[in-house]
Design a protein around this motif. Structure first.
Motif, PDB file in Angstrom:
ATOM      1  N   ASN A 208       0.790  -1.335   0.047  1.00 27.73           N
ATOM      2  CA  ASN A 208       0.043  -0.051  -0.016  1.00 27.73           C
ATOM      3  C   ASN A 208       0.940   1.251  -0.064  1.00 27.73           C
ATOM      4  N   PHE A 209       1.895   1.347  -0.803  1.00 25.27           N
ATOM      5  CA  PHE A 209       2.616   2.628  -1.120  1.00 25.27           C
ATOM      6  C   PHE A 209       2.434   3.090  -2.351  1.00 25.27           C
ATOM      7  N   ASP A 210       2.208   4.569  -2.301  1.00 23.19           N
ATOM      8  CA  ASP A 210       1.953   5.231  -3.389  1.00 23.19           C
ATOM      9  C   ASP A 210       3.372   5.177  -4.297  1.00 23.19           C
ATOM     10  N   GLU A 211       3.297   4.861  -5.612  1.00 20.34           N
ATOM     11  CA  GLU A 211       4.509   4.634  -6.317  1.00 20.34           C
ATOM     12  C   GLU A 211       4.979   6.138  -6.900  1.00 20.34           C
ATOM     13  N   GLU A 212       4.404   7.074  -6.736  1.00 18.49           N
ATOM     14  CA  GLU A 212       4.694   8.348  -7.143  1.00 18.49           C
ATOM     15  C   GLU A 212       5.847   9.188  -6.249  1.00 18.49           C
ATOM     16  N   PHE A 213       5.973   8.091  -5.317  1.00 21.06           N
ATOM     17  CA  PHE A 213       6.982   8.540  -4.276  1.00 21.06           C
ATOM     18  C   PHE A 213       7.943   7.475  -4.153  1.00 21.06           C
ATOM     19  N   GLY A 214       8.901   7.299  -3.074  1.00 23.66           N
ATOM     20  CA  GLY A 214       9.860   6.359  -2.862  1.00 23.66           C
ATOM     21  C   GLY A 214       9.314   5.179  -2.822  1.00 23.66           C
ATOM     22  N   ASN A 215      10.137   3.997  -3.020  1.00 22.41           N
ATOM     23  CA  ASN A 215       9.707   2.492  -2.387  1.00 22.41           C
ATOM     24  C   ASN A 215      10.193   1.883  -1.399  1.00 22.41           C
ATOM     25  N   VAL A 216      10.417   0.716  -1.204  1.00 19.86           N
ATOM     26  CA  VAL A 216      10.754   0.066  -0.123  1.00 19.86           C
ATOM     27  C   VAL A 216      12.254   0.481   0.214  1.00 19.86           C
TER      28      VAL A 216
END
Length: 330
Positions: free
Chosen positions: A163-171
């Motif tokens: 549930n992370f927004d791909e417009e920002f950073g990843n894991v």
């Protein structure tokens, strides 16, 4: 001009290099491996460009001749490239993929810059403290007395963030060794932080390469100008899970520890230094962090960095190398 790449002839030689060079890059290969031969010229080029005495050392490990070393680092396909810092495994890349190798090179460059800049900088012994630069990179809070930053024991390729927004950073951004861009001042060119997507919840699975004793969890979350993006407030921690949980399970199961953060928990570097119930965090091989809710009325949650503080336990034992199959990552 002779190549600076060191061809490993024994486990003793390899261990000496891990102790003497700040950063070691190892290319695990075999003479019969076509993909290994195909990517070897690029590896040699990078070695020539980036090798620095006692700081960055490129090595080649023949898995058929050095089975003890290959077994110790669980080499199952070749080529495999491993990045070590201070003798500890930081990153592992499998396959003859130039893009992946270039990505590893960017991390090597960052690691070497940190080390060359005097990475052993001071750190506070108390639990509050402020950010510090060390061989393990930036931290938003000092180290509790007697414990170290064990974030380098994280097995990055197997981490999972839901549930992370791909417009920002990843894991991977969460464990970046650099100071968050939002704390550096000036114009930010990259969104090097994580924001939740459809709601305020995040689910993070973090497996470790060795058994740990975890003492403290440090979470950095810079207050966002967007009022809809919040800092984390309620966290649930689950230990020793073989994989990530689902959101329904995370909400319904009893956690190893429940954490509710207050405004006063965030220091001047936007970091919450969270003490763990140490007796419950012995012999840890994985941790699931569930951000259940944020601190306000917004719809999304933000995290810039995460650091694990504690001590390492059991290490991998040297053993016999299992036969390497044809899954050479071509």
């Amino acid at each position: 001009m002779a190549s600076p790449t060191v061809h490993i002839e024994s486990a003793e030689q390899f261990n000496q290099l891990l102790n003497s060079s700040k950063i070691v890059v190892a290319d695990f290969f075999a003479d019969w491996c076509g993909p290994c031969k195909a990517i070897a010229p690029l590896y040699e080029q990078l070695s020539a460009q980036m090798s620095q005495p006692n700081l960055v050392t490129f090595t080649k490990v023949n898995t058929e001749k050095q089975q003890q070393i290959a077994s110790a680092y669980a080499i199952r396909s070749i080529p495999t490239f491993i990045l070590f810092r201070d003798g500890k495994l930081v990153e592992k890349v499998q396959g003859a993929d130039p893009t992946k190798l270039q990505s590893l090179v960017r991390q090597i460059s960052q690691e070497s810059q940190n080390a060359a800049a005097g990475g052993s900088g001071s750190s506070n012994s108390g639990g509050g403290g402020t950010g510090s630069n060390s061989a393990l990179g930036w931290r938003g809070a000092g180290l509790p007395r007697g414990y170290t930053d064990v974030t380098d024991q994280l097995e990055i390729p197997k981490t999972e963030l839901l549930n992370f927004d791909e417009e920002f950073g990843n894991v991977r951004v969460l464990f970046d060794s650099s100071k968050p861009g939002a704390l550096n001042g000036g114009k930010k060119t990259e969104k090097d932080w994580v924001v939740s997507d459809t709601d305020e919840q995040l689910l993070l699975f973090t497996p470790f390469m060795s058994v740990l004793k975890l003492h403290t969890l440090q979470i950095t979350s810079v207050a966002d100008e967007d009022e809809e993006i919040m800092r984390p407030k309620v966290l649930k921690l689950f230990t020793n899970r073989p994989h990530n949980l689902g959101f329904d399970d995370a909400e319904g199961e009893t956690p190893t520890q429940l954490i509710e953060l207050k405004d006063s928990d965030w220091n001047q570097d936007s970091t919450a230094n969270i003490p763990l119930r140490f007796v419950r965090f012995q012999n840890i091989n994985s941790l699931v962090i569930f951000v259940e809710s944020g601190e306000g009325e917004g719809e999304k949650t933000r995290i810039d960095r995460i650091r694990f503080i504690g001590e390492t336990g059991e290490k991998r034992e040297m053993g016999k190398l299992e036969k390497i199959g044809d899954d050479s990552g071509a």
